[in-house]
Design an enzyme around this catalytic site. Structure first.
Site, PDB file in Angstrom:
ATOM      1  N   ASP B 349       0.834  -1.188   0.000  1.00  0.00           N
ATOM      2  CA  ASP B 349       0.000   0.000   0.000  1.00  0.00           C
ATOM      3  C   ASP B 349       0.882   1.256   0.000  1.00  0.00           C
ATOM      4  OD1 ASP B 349      -2.739   1.110   0.361  1.00  0.00           O
ATOM      5  OD2 ASP B 349      -1.881   1.883   2.222  1.00  0.00           O
ATOM      6  N   GLU B 386       1.830  -0.395  -4.979  1.00  0.00           N
ATOM      7  CA  GLU B 386       0.904   0.683  -5.321  1.00  0.00           C
ATOM      8  C   GLU B 386       1.820   1.889  -5.471  1.00  0.00           C
ATOM      9  OE1 GLU B 386      -3.272   2.639  -3.732  1.00  0.00           O
ATOM     10  OE2 GLU B 386      -1.703   2.308  -2.287  1.00  0.00           O
TER      11      GLU B 386
END
Lengths: 127, 704
Positions: B349, B386
Site C-alpha cells: 500500500d 501501489e
C-alpha cells in the site's frame, strides 16, 4: 478441572489381529495446564500401539495446547504407519478442530464401536 | 548431552531468569522458557510486563538487569511460563522531548513490534474496555503448523488472475450461508466458488492486526458506528487480525489463517497480502501509545526538524522505512509471512513511501526496495507496488523495480475507463493498455506482467457503480462528501444511480461486460474486485473504508439476480486460461517471428489492416496463435473488435490462413445467453468477411 486418562482394557476378538490397538479415555478439559500431563501418558501408549482410539466423549474443551497434543500423538502413530481415531468429539470441539485444520488429520467416529469398525478390528471392552 | 542454558541463573520476585539471546527479536520459545528480545536505541531502561491472559493488572514485572542488554537490545529468558496463557508487554523509560523526537513514557505498557499474536480485539466489533491499561497485547506463537507438502504455488505472474477481497466482506452477509460469517473459515467454505469463477489468486485487503475501533464515530445521518473497516492502519505487522478468525476468541487465529492458506493452495489459488508499511495506527501527536512511539519514536517515524510527524501517508504518521532498523523489521516481517504462512506475494500500500529517505525525499535506489527484491526467502514471492503515495509521489512506470517489482497500473485503469465511455482521443492509450502497457515498461526491460491491470479496486467505484454514477456519493462517510477521489472517469449511462429505465439498465449491463472483456483480453495480470462479477454496488460511494454493513458486504443473492453477468465474467476468465496468446511473458514485437505469415499482433479498424488511430471509439486487433507465449505454444487466432460508439458499426475482419474459420466467442451486443459461447463450442460466424457491432459493444472471434 482435573484430567484423567484411562487405558481401557480390551480383548481382540479376531484371531490373527495384531495386538496393537489401544483405547484411551480422556476425562476433563485439555489446556495449557493439563496438556503436558496427557501427552506424557498418551505418547508412550502411541509409541507401543500403531492403532489408537482416543475416546473424547468426556472432554468438553481443548485449548490450542490440547489440539497440539493430539497432533503429536498422530505424528507418533503415523511414523509407524498407524492410525488414530477420535471418538465422541463434542460438536464445538469438532468445529474448532475443523476451522484450525487439526481435524483434517484424524478419522472421527461417534462411538468406540464405530471407531473399531473404522480400524477394521473387532474388540471386546473389558470392564 | 543436555544444554546448559536450560537452567536459570537469576531470580526476580519468583521468576526464574537467564540472560537471553538478542536474536531473533520478539518472543521465542526456547527449552524451558521464553526468550524475550527488544530493541530501543534511546531507552534508558526496560522492563518486561507479564499478564495472565485478559487480566486487567499484570502478574509481574521484571526489569531487564543491566548485564542483559547487549548494544541497544534487551534480551532475557524467563523460565516456566504457561506461554499459552500469558500476555506480555514492555515498559520503557527514556527522554520525553518531542522536539528531539523522543516520546518515552514509563506509565505506558507497550506492545512488542514483533508480536506474532495480538490479543485485545479478539472478537470483531466487541467494544473494548476503554479503561484497560494495555489494549493490544503481545502473545506468544508456537509457529509449529503442520504444512504437510504445501509450499507457495509459484504460478507464473502472467498466468495469474487476481481477486481482490476483504476477509470480512466476503462472507459477512447472511446470504453467504457459511458457518462462520466474516472470517478466514468463511473464505475456506467458499473456495469452490472461487474455483468455479476461475481466479487463481486472492489478494486479501489488510489482515495484519488492526483496531476496527480506531477513529470510530457515529454516522451523523444514521447514528450507526463508523469504524476502521478496511484496516489500512496496522497495529502489529507480524500478527493476523484476531477478529477475522472464528477462533480469535480462543487465540487460534494463526492456525485458522494458515489452514485457509493451505486449503487455497490445495485448490490452486495463491494468497497475496495487501500490506501497509507506510504508517501505523499510532497516528500523529494526538494518537495513542501502542508500541513504536514509546519504544523508539525517533527511529520508527519520519519526523520534521521540529519533531512533528511527517504525513506522506495521509494517515497522521509515516513509517521511517529507509532507516536501517526499520528496513530490517520490514524485511523480517515479510520473510516471516513468506516462510511461516506460505504467502505467495505482497501488494504494498502506498509503496512510493518505501522509496523516500528519512527526511521524505525520493531516493534513486531505495535500499529497502532493493533488499526485498534480492532477498533469498522472498525470491519467488510476487512483489507489487501501489506506486504512488499521498505526498504526491507518482511512480507508475518508474517505480524502482530491481527486476522484480510489479505495479498496480493506475494508468491502465484510467485508460480503459476513458475508452469505455467513449472519451475522445482515448484509442491510442487503449492500445497500450491491451498490450501490457509497453509504453510504461518495455523501455526498461520490464515484462507485461509488471502491469497489474485493474479497472476497479477497493479504492473507488465498484464496476456496477462505474457505469451508474457520474459522481461520488460519499455522504454516509460523514465527511460532507469531501473524501474519496473526484477523478473517476465514470459514466452513468443516462441517469444517476438506480433507475427503472430498461434502456439504461441494458446499456449498463453491456458496459460491465465490455469492461470485463477488455480486462481479460489485456496482456499483463488482470485483477478484479470482489463482487464485480455479480454487479455489486456501493450506492455510488467510492470510499467505503468505514462501513461495517451492506455497503461493503457481498450479497450472495446477486449470484441469482445477476446470473447472466456472472456467467459472462466466468466465461472471460476461462477464456483467458484457455488462450495462452493472451498471457505472453514478453512484449509483442509487431512482427512475424514464427513464420505464420502474420505478425504477433496486428491492428485493425472498421477496415481490416487499417487501424484508424484518429478514431475515438473504435479499435480492433488480432493476435496470431502461432506466437502464443513467444511462439513456444500453439493457440488459436483471436480477433477483437471494440465499438464504443453510440451507433452500430460494420467491422471488416482480416482473413485467416486457408482452412481456418472465425467463430464467435463473445458478443456483448447480443443478449444473454448469446453474449458468450462455451469454449470449444463457439458457432461459426456466418459472414467471414465482416461483422456488425451494436452500439457500445465488443466482439471476440476465435480463428481455428
Amino acid at each position: 478441572m482435573e484430567i484423567t486418562i484411562k487405558k481401557i482394557p480390551i480383548t481382540l476378538l479376531e484371531p490373527g489381529t495384531d495386538d496393537d490397538l489401544a483405547i484411551v479415555e480422556l476425562v476433563g478439559n485439555i489446556d495449557g495446564s493439563t496438556a503436558s500431563k496427557v501427552q506424557a501418558q498418551v505418547l508412550p501408549i502411541a509409541e507401543t500401539n500403531s492403532r489408537v482410539i482416543l475416546d473424547m466423549t468426556q472432554v468438553p474443551y481443548m485449548s490450542s495446547a490440547g489440539l497440539r497434543m493430539l497432533l503429536s500423538v498422530y505424528r507418533q502413530v503415523l511414523a509407524k504407519e498407524g492410525q488414530v481415531v477420535l471418538v465422541g468429539l463434542a460438536e464445538e470441539l469438532q468445529d474448532t478442530m475443523s476451522v484450525t485444520g487439526f481435524l483434517d488429520f484424524f478419522t472421527t467416529c461417534a462411538t468406540i464401536d464405530e471407531g473399531c469398525t473404522a480400524l477394521s478390528v473387532k474388540v471386546q471392552v473389558l470392564s | 548431552m543436555e544444554r546448559i542454558d536450560i537452567h536459570p541463573t537469576h531470580t526476580y520476585e519468583g521468576f526464574k531468569l537467564r540472560r537471553g539471546k538478542p536474536f531473533p527479536f520478539g518472543a521465542t520459545i526456547v527449552p524451558g522458557g521464553v526468550n524475550f528480545s527488544i530493541f530501543s536505541s534511546h531507552a534508558k531502561s526496560c522492563a518486561l510486563v507479564l499478564f495472565k491472559k485478559g487480566m486487567p493488572e499484570p502478574m509481574g514485572e521484571i526489569p531487564f538487569p543491566d548485564e542483559f542488554r547487549i548494544g541497544n537490545v534487551f534480551s532475557m529468558t524467563v523460565f516456566d511460563l504457561d506461554y499459552e496463557n500469558i500476555e506480555y508487554g514492555y515498559r520503557m523509560d527514556g527522554p520525553f522531548d518531542p522536539k528531539a523526537g523522543h516520546w518515552f513514557d514509563p506509565q505506558k505498557i507497550l506492545m512488542d513490534p514483533y508480536a506474532k499474536v495480538i490479543g485485545g480485539r479478539d472478537v470483531w466489533g466487541v467494544t473494548p474496555d476503554w479503561s484497560d491499561i494495555y489494549h493490544h497485547r503481545s502473545r506468544i506463537s508456537l509457529d509449529d503448523f503442520d504444512w504437510e507438502d504445501d509450499r507457495p504455488l509459484e504460478i507464473a505472474p502472467e498466468d495469474l488472475i487476481v481477486y481482490e477481497m476483504h476477509v470480512r466482506s466476503f462472507t459477512k452477509h447472511e446470504s453467504s450461508g457459511v458457518k462462520h460469517p466474516g472470517t478466514f473459515a468463511g473464505i475456506r467454505q467458499k473456495i469452490d466458488y472461487l474455483k468455479d469463477l476461475g481466479v487463481n489468486c486472492v489478494e486479501l485487503m489488510p489482515v495484519y492486526e488492526f483496531d476496527e475501533f480506531e477513529n470510530s464515530r457515529p454516522n451523523p445521518q444514521t447514528g450507526e458506528l463508523l469504524v476502521n473497516y478496511w484496516g489500512y492502519s496496522t497495529v502489529g505487522f507480524f500478527a493476523p487480525k484476531a477478529g477475522y478468525a472464528a477462533t480469535g476468541k480462543l487465540g487460534m487465529q494463526v492456525d485458522e489463517f494458515k489452514t485457509l492458506v493451505k486449503e487455497l493452495h490445495k485448490n490452486g489459488i495463491e494468497v497475496m497480502l495487501d500490506v501497509v508499511f507506510n504508517h501505523t495506527a499510532e497516528g500523529n501527536e494526538h494518537g495513542p501509545y501502542i508500541s513504536f512511539r514509546g519504544i523508539d519514536n525517533k527511529t520508527y517515524y519520519m519526523l520534521t526538524p521540529e519533531g512533528y510527524y511527517y504525513n506522506f501517508s495521509g494517515c497522521g504518521n509515516t513509517l521511517n522505512c529507509n532507516n536501517p532498523i526499520v528496513r530490517n523489521i520490514v524485511l523480517d516481517c515479510l520473510r516471516y509471512w513468506a516462510a511461516e504462512y506460505h504467502i505467495d506475494g505482497f501488494r504494498f500500500d502506498l509503496a512510493s513511501i518505501l522509496g523516500r529517505d528519512p527526511w521524505g525525499a525520493p531516493l534513486a535506489n531505495p535500499p529497502l526496495l532493493e533488499t526485498l527484491a534480492f532477498d533469498p526467502i522472498l525470491a519467488k514471492c510476487k512483489l507489487i507496488a501501489e506506486a504512488w503515495d499521498a505526498g504526491g509521489l507518482y511512480q507508475v512506470g518508474s517505480f524502482p523495480a530491481f527486476g522484480r517489482w510489479a505495479e498496480w497500473n493506475g494508468k491502465y485503469r484510467d485508460g480503459i475507463r476513458k475508452f469505455l465511455k467513449g472519451e475522445p482521443g482515448s484509442a491510442g492509450d487503449m492500445a497500450q493498455c491491451l498490450q501490457g502497457s509497453p509504453n510504461l515498461y518495455e523501455w526498461s526491460g520490464r515484462a507485461p506482467a509488471t502491469s497489474i491491470n485493474f479497472i476497479t479496486a477497493h479504492d473507488g467505484f465498484t464496476l456496477a457503480d462505474l457505469v451508474s454514477y457520474n459522481d461520488k456519493h460519499n455522504e454516509a462517510n460523514g465527511e460532507n462528501n469531501n473524501d474519496g477521489s473526484n477523478d473517476n472517469d465514470s459514466w452513468n449511462c443516462g441517469a444517476e444511480g438506480w433507475t427503472d429505465n430498461p434502456g439504461i439498465n441494458a446499456l449498463r449491463q453491456r458496459q460491465m461486460r465490455n469492461a470485463m472483456a477488455m480486462l481479460f483480453l489485456s496482456q499483463g495480470v488482470p485483477m478484479i474486485l470482489m463482487g464485480d462479477e455479480v454487479g455489486r454496488s456501493q450506492n455510488g460511494n467510492n470510499n467505503t473504508y468505514c462501513h461495517d454493513n451492506e455497503l461493503n458486504w457481498l450479497n450472495w443473492n446477486l449470484l441469482q439476480t445477476n446470473a447472466s453477468l456472472f456467467r459472462f465474467v466466468k466465461h472471460c476468465i476461462h477464456f483467458r486460461h484457455a488462450h495462452p496468446v493472451l498471457r505472453n511473458h514478453w512484449h509483442f514485437q509487431n512482427r512475424d517471428y514464427a513464420n505464420s505469415g502474420y505478425a504477433d499482433i496486428t491492428w485493425h479498424g472498421k477496415q481490416a489492416w487499417n487501424a484508424d488511430w484518429s478514431s475515438d471509439n473504435t479499435l480492433a486487433f488480432m493476435l496470431c496463435g502461432k506466437h502464443a507465449k513467444g511462439g513456444t505454444v500453439e493457440d488459436n487466432f483471436l480477433y477483437v473488435a471494440m465499438n464504443m460508439h453510440w451507433e452500430t458499426n460494420w467491422f471488416e475482419i482480416p482473413s485467416l490462413p486457408a482452412g481456418m474459420q472465425w467463430h464467435v466467442s463473445i458478443n456483448t451486443g447480443a443478449s444473454a445467453p448469446e453474449d458468450c459461447w462455451e469454449i470449444g463450442k463457439e458457432p461459426i460466424l456466418d459472414n467471414q468477411q465482416g461483422i456488425l457491432l451494436g452500439d457500445r459493444s465488443l466482439v471476440v472471434l476465435v480463428g481455428k
